[in-house]
Design an enzyme around this catalytic site. Structure first.
Site, PDB file in Angstrom:
ATOM      1  N   LYS A 109       0.832  -1.195   0.000  1.00 49.89           N
ATOM      2  CA  LYS A 109       0.000   0.000   0.000  1.00 49.89           C
ATOM      3  C   LYS A 109       0.872   1.253   0.000  1.00 49.89           C
ATOM      4  CE  LYS A 109      -3.803   2.066   2.733  1.00 49.89           C
ATOM      5  NZ  LYS A 109      -4.653   1.892   3.933  1.00 49.89           N
ATOM      6  N   SER A 184      -9.354   1.940   3.234  1.00 46.28           N
ATOM      7  CA  SER A 184      -8.531   2.694   2.312  1.00 46.28           C
ATOM      8  C   SER A 184      -7.500   1.838   1.586  1.00 46.28           C
ATOM      9  CB  SER A 184      -7.791   3.802   3.094  1.00 46.28           C
ATOM     10  OG  SER A 184      -6.932   3.247   4.082  1.00 46.28           O
ATOM     11  N   SER A 208      -9.846  -0.609   7.253  1.00 41.99           N
ATOM     12  CA  SER A 208      -9.192  -0.398   5.968  1.00 41.99           C
ATOM     13  C   SER A 208      -8.457  -1.604   5.416  1.00 41.99           C
ATOM     14  CB  SER A 208      -8.238   0.795   6.048  1.00 41.99           C
ATOM     15  OG  SER A 208      -8.969   1.999   6.162  1.00 41.99           O
TER      16      SER A 208
END
Length: 628
Positions: A109, A184, A208
């Site tokens: 990420k 996210s 997330s």
């Protein structure tokens, strides 16, 4: 052998375009839905190399990330990935593998620091910010021999549980490209769901990791507070942030956890891990993990009036299946549960302070604080208001902040007391109460992510399979402190019994390095008298159905409708749409099939039916051949 080349990388490694080069016929077979142990076995037997795995994953990214369904899940590719893979292949030949991650490509990420690559945190304002050191967990992955393939998209500044960014735009869900992948960590979720890498890393401040895992039929772990270091990960809330892996199988998740958890002097919250033996999660996986387990189901969150009906049905069916595997299901109700959880969140108080502190410790960024971007045209409109609000909270109400911190201890005690009173090993509740929202919509009615986030207790999102609407459904299993091994074993027992994962339709195996092309076919209604001839073109990657319909042999009759319908249990069912309106004799158009209709066309459950004035209840059905 080169399967993919990068045609347009900036000096910082930003992915702009990837162009596929024809691959070996079996290259994609090596990586599509393939587990880490299977990849390791293939390399050990000389059937493939780490370099070839990297090339095969790059080919899939080339076919599906900015083309086909256009998932938009990978923001940066690592220009050193092929070189690193070649080095790992050489080391394997000379010394043998380091362990189960030797030569395995993974994605990270974009809020994790990866040396030499941008760490944008999903915001345009940090697009040029290049990391000079690795985040702790990235460093551990490299030490285990993993290949950092690249960075994934994320919701800007990790502000919500969708994935929209001023830098990358919207990311799509491979199970339905009209929808968000969650967030996210949505780029990681979509990438691993689409087999762009063997596994990936995400962060979780309130759902997330787990929401993208649920929305992509993955396993995703938010560990106990202190299990894993957040050092080198751009913070949203230092109290609530956790970082960890997402994977397609429990074994893969356990391997990733074994490599990344542990004490880190740069993150004091991990001090407890220095006093604990090194975990061996993969080694501890045993068959039959559900037998004898006591699972407490939070009825407050399973209420049908709060939850999507198709997801509710799938969750109840899964709990019954767990019961059939030997688990005992205990229904629990906790008084004042939801307000207690909500009151303990501290994100709003901590973001501005923690974000500025991170930038101060990692110089070189073009901004120094959230106030440098709030209201200055540097963030996406989907997060602008929230950035302004949380930036203003830099002058936070210390009393309210202290009260929220105190309420975290209350929330934790409420949960642990309820578990002890019921004598359960874990709590179970839906990871999300609603399906992935359509792109452009905010996430509403999630309502479950706070439980783990505000108590610091571990939670593992487990896939339950696809609902009747062909969308993934997930279940959170929440455990006691540092009982991740128990959660993994319950999930492993479920996985072995139910085999819940179905790959997404939009990213199928490549054939000779290429994605499937649209199919063309014709359908003609049956019988004498009025007749419809329809030429179709179906794009299996986007579930779009183009049609060119014409009627003839009407005589004195008049058309009323030409319908597209589905069958259920072999019997006629609801009308999906009309291809021709009353009085029309010909028409062209394009249909965007929803997930259920797409599953129907793949299974051969769709048909055409012609209605005319002389045949007001329709003529014979004309089946549409299955399209996959």
């Amino acid at each position: 052998m080169t399967i993919a080349r990068l045609n347009a990388l900036t000096c910082a490694g930003m992915l702009l375009l990837v162009t596929a080069i024809p691959a070996a016929a079996d290259a994609d077979r090596l990586v599509f839905e393939t587990s880490i142990p299977e990849l390791q076995e293939a390399m050990a037997e000389g059937k493939t190399t780490s370099r070839q795995l990297v090339e095969a994953y790059l080919a899939r990214i080339a076919a599906y990330d900015q083309r086909g369904p256009r998932l938009n899940a990978v923001i940066t590719l690592n220009p050193q990935a092929l070189e690193n893979a070649t080095r790992m292949d050489r080391e394997r030949a000379e010394k043998g593998p380091r362990g189960p991650l030797h030569g395995i490509p993974v994605l990270i990420k974009d809020n994790f620091a990866v040396t030499g690559l941008p760490t944008s945190d999903g915001t345009l304002a940090l697009a040029t910010y290049i990391a000079t050191t690795d985040a702790f967990q990235v460093r551990r992955l490299r030490a285990a021999g993993a290949i950092i393939l690249g960075k994934t998209t994320m919701h800007e500044l990790a502000m919500s549980v969708i994935t929209v960014s001023s830098l990358s735009g919207e990311t799509r869900n491979p199970y339905d490209p009209r929808r968000t992948p969650g967030g996210s960590s949505g780029g990681t979720g979509a990438s691993i769901g689409a087999s762009f890498a063997a596994a990936g890393m995400g962060s979780d401040t309130c759902g997330s990791i787990r929401i993208p895992a649920a929305y992509q039929s993955l396993f995703g772990m938010r560990g106990t507070s202190g299990l894993s270091s957040r050092s080198g990960v751009v913070p949203l809330s230092s109290t609530q942030d956790e970082a960890g892996p997402l994977a397609r199988t429990v074994t893969d998740l356990a391997i990733m956890l074994d490599a990344t958890v542990g004490a880190d002097p740069d993150d004091p919250i991990t001090k407890a891990m220095a006093e604990r033996p090194a975990p061996a999660y993969r080694e501890g996986l045993k068959p039959g993990g559900l037998k004898g387990a006591r699972i407490g189901v939070l009825q407050t969150l399973l209420a049908p009036e709060k939850m999507d009906a198709a997801m509710h049905d799938k969750t109840l069916a899964a709990l019954e299946a767990m019961k059939a595997e030997g688990a005992e299901i205990i229904n629990l109700t906790i008084p004042d549960f939801e307000p207690t959880m909500r009151a303990a969140s501290v994100i709003a108080y901590e973001f501005a302070r923690d974000f500025a502190a991170y930038l101060a410790r990692h110089p070189g960024a073009p901004i120094a604080s959230a106030s440098d971007i709030a209201g200055k045209g540097l963030v996406h409109e989907a997060v602008d208001a929230r950035v302004k609000q949380r930036s203003a909270a830099a002058t936070q109400d210390e009393k309210a902040y202290a009260e929220a911190l105190a309420k975290r201890a209350v929330a934790r005690r409420v949960i642990l007391d309820a578990m002890a009173a019921a004598g359960v090993d874990v709590l179970a509740y839906p990871t999300s109460l609603q399906p992935p929202p359509l792109r452009g919509a905010e996430m509403f009615g999630v309502g479950t992510c706070t439980i783990s986030a505000v108590t610091g207790l571990p939670a593992l999102s487990v896939p339950l399979g696809l609902s009747i609407n062909a969308l993934p459904v997930g279940l959170d299993l929440l455990g006691k402190p540092f009982e991740e091994a128990k959660l993994l074993n319950l999930a492993y027992g479920w996985e072995q019994a139910a085999h819940p994962r179905t790959p997404p339709f939009s990213t199928p195996p490549l054939a000779n390095g290429k994605a499937p092309a649209p199919s063309r076919f014709k359908v003609r209604t049956l019988g004498d008298g009025p007749r419809a001839d329809v030429a179709f073109m179906y794009d299996p990657l986007n579930a779009t159905l183009r049609y060119d319909a014409r009627l003839d042999r009407l005589g004195n009759d008049a058309p009323v409708a030409l319908t597209l319908q589905r069958t259920e249990d072999g019997k006629p069912s609801a009308i999906i749409t009309n291809l021709l309106r009353p009085g029309q004799r010909k028409a062209k158009g394009e249909l965007q099939l929803d997930t259920r209709a797409r599953a129907d066309i793949a299974a051969g459950r769709l048909y055409l039916r012609l209605f005319t004035r002389a045949h007001p209840l329709g003529r014979e059905e004309a089946p549409i051949p299955p399209q996959r």
